[in-house]
Design a protein around this motif. Sequence first.
Motif, short mmCIF file in Angstrom:
data_model
loop_
_atom_site.label_atom_id
_atom_site.label_comp_id
_atom_site.label_asym_id
_atom_site.label_seq_id
_atom_site.Cartn_x
_atom_site.Cartn_y
_atom_site.Cartn_z
N LEU A 45 0.84 -1.18 0.00
CA LEU A 45 0.00 0.00 0.00
C LEU A 45 0.88 1.24 0.00
CD1 LEU A 45 -2.96 0.55 -0.06
CD2 LEU A 45 -2.98 0.57 2.45
N ALA A 46 0.75 2.02 -1.03
CA ALA A 46 1.57 3.23 -1.15
C ALA A 46 0.76 4.45 -0.75
CB ALA A 46 2.06 3.38 -2.59
N HIS A 47 1.36 5.31 0.05
CA HIS A 47 0.68 6.53 0.52
C HIS A 47 1.38 7.75 -0.05
CE1 HIS A 47 -1.41 3.93 3.39
NE2 HIS A 47 -0.24 3.40 3.66
N TYR A 48 0.65 8.54 -0.78
CA TYR A 48 1.24 9.72 -1.41
C TYR A 48 0.77 11.01 -0.77
CZ TYR A 48 2.52 6.46 -5.09
OH TYR A 48 3.05 5.40 -5.76
N SER A 49 1.71 11.91 -0.57
CA SER A 49 1.36 13.27 -0.17
C SER A 49 1.48 14.12 -1.43
CB SER A 49 2.34 13.78 0.89
OG SER A 49 3.61 14.04 0.29
N GLU A 50 1.42 15.40 -1.25
CA GLU A 50 1.53 16.26 -2.42
C GLU A 50 2.97 16.38 -2.89
OE1 GLU A 50 -0.21 19.90 -1.26
OE2 GLU A 50 -2.13 18.99 -0.75
N ALA A 51 3.87 15.93 -2.05
CA ALA A 51 5.29 16.05 -2.39
C ALA A 51 5.86 14.78 -2.99
CB ALA A 51 6.09 16.46 -1.16
N GLY A 52 5.17 13.68 -2.80
CA GLY A 52 5.69 12.43 -3.33
C GLY A 52 5.26 11.25 -2.48
N LEU A 53 5.96 10.15 -2.64
CA LEU A 53 5.66 8.96 -1.86
C LEU A 53 6.07 9.17 -0.40
CD1 LEU A 53 4.76 5.97 -1.88
CD2 LEU A 53 7.14 5.37 -2.33
N ALA A 54 5.10 9.10 0.48
CA ALA A 54 5.38 9.39 1.88
C ALA A 54 5.53 8.14 2.72
CB ALA A 54 4.27 10.27 2.47
N ALA A 55 4.91 7.04 2.30
CA ALA A 55 5.00 5.81 3.09
C ALA A 55 4.62 4.61 2.24
CB ALA A 55 4.09 5.90 4.31
N LEU A 56 5.14 3.48 2.63
CA LEU A 56 4.84 2.24 1.93
C LEU A 56 4.60 1.14 2.96
CD1 LEU A 56 4.70 0.78 -0.85
CD2 LEU A 56 7.12 0.25 -0.55
#
Length: 164
Positions: free
Chosen positions: A17-28
């Motif tokens: 599960l990939a979590h994106y913020s407005e800046a990029g990939l924030a967590a996996l």
Amino acid sequence: MSNLISLPIKTASGVFLAHYSEAGLAALDFPKSHSTRIITPKVTAAIRAWYTTTTRAVKAVVAGKAATELPPLDLSSGTSFQQRVWEELLWIPAGETRSYSEIAKAISKPKAVRAVGGACGTNPVPLLIPCHRVLAANGKIGGFSGGLEWKRRLLTTEGTAVRS
DNA sequence: ATCGTCATATGAA
DNA sequence: TTCATATGACGAT
């Protein structure tokens, strides 16, 4: 701000599960018990591009290969020291390993070995930031947030021998 | 070879 | 400030 967009990444080893913020990939996240029912309302074009890159990279690492390209990472959740460590981990080629003390030396803080371990433990993006390639100085496996089984499997797949 | 103990940096409560 | 660490080095067994 904390409104992250989560997208599932299907691999041979499960659904990440990939979590994106407005800046990029924030967590996996590692595959858990969660079913793949993630609603993804508004995905910007930028995120779609990041998602494509992320998927490719994750699949490569799971297969024991080097990721050719990484999406932009949003590491703003970490302290500057942690970011320094994570950045350093990025340079570790697939199939190779470093020790916690090697990392500590690399960031000009040769005595911060334990702190390096701590930074690895809070690494928000496993696999892409290859914290699994960091072993103790004597070749012992150490620990792993996502489960020791994963660390072993990944290293084995990459052809690295781990000592029990 | 294995085990216990201490040193030292960093981060969270 | 105190406590916990995905460590490492050293000395005692």
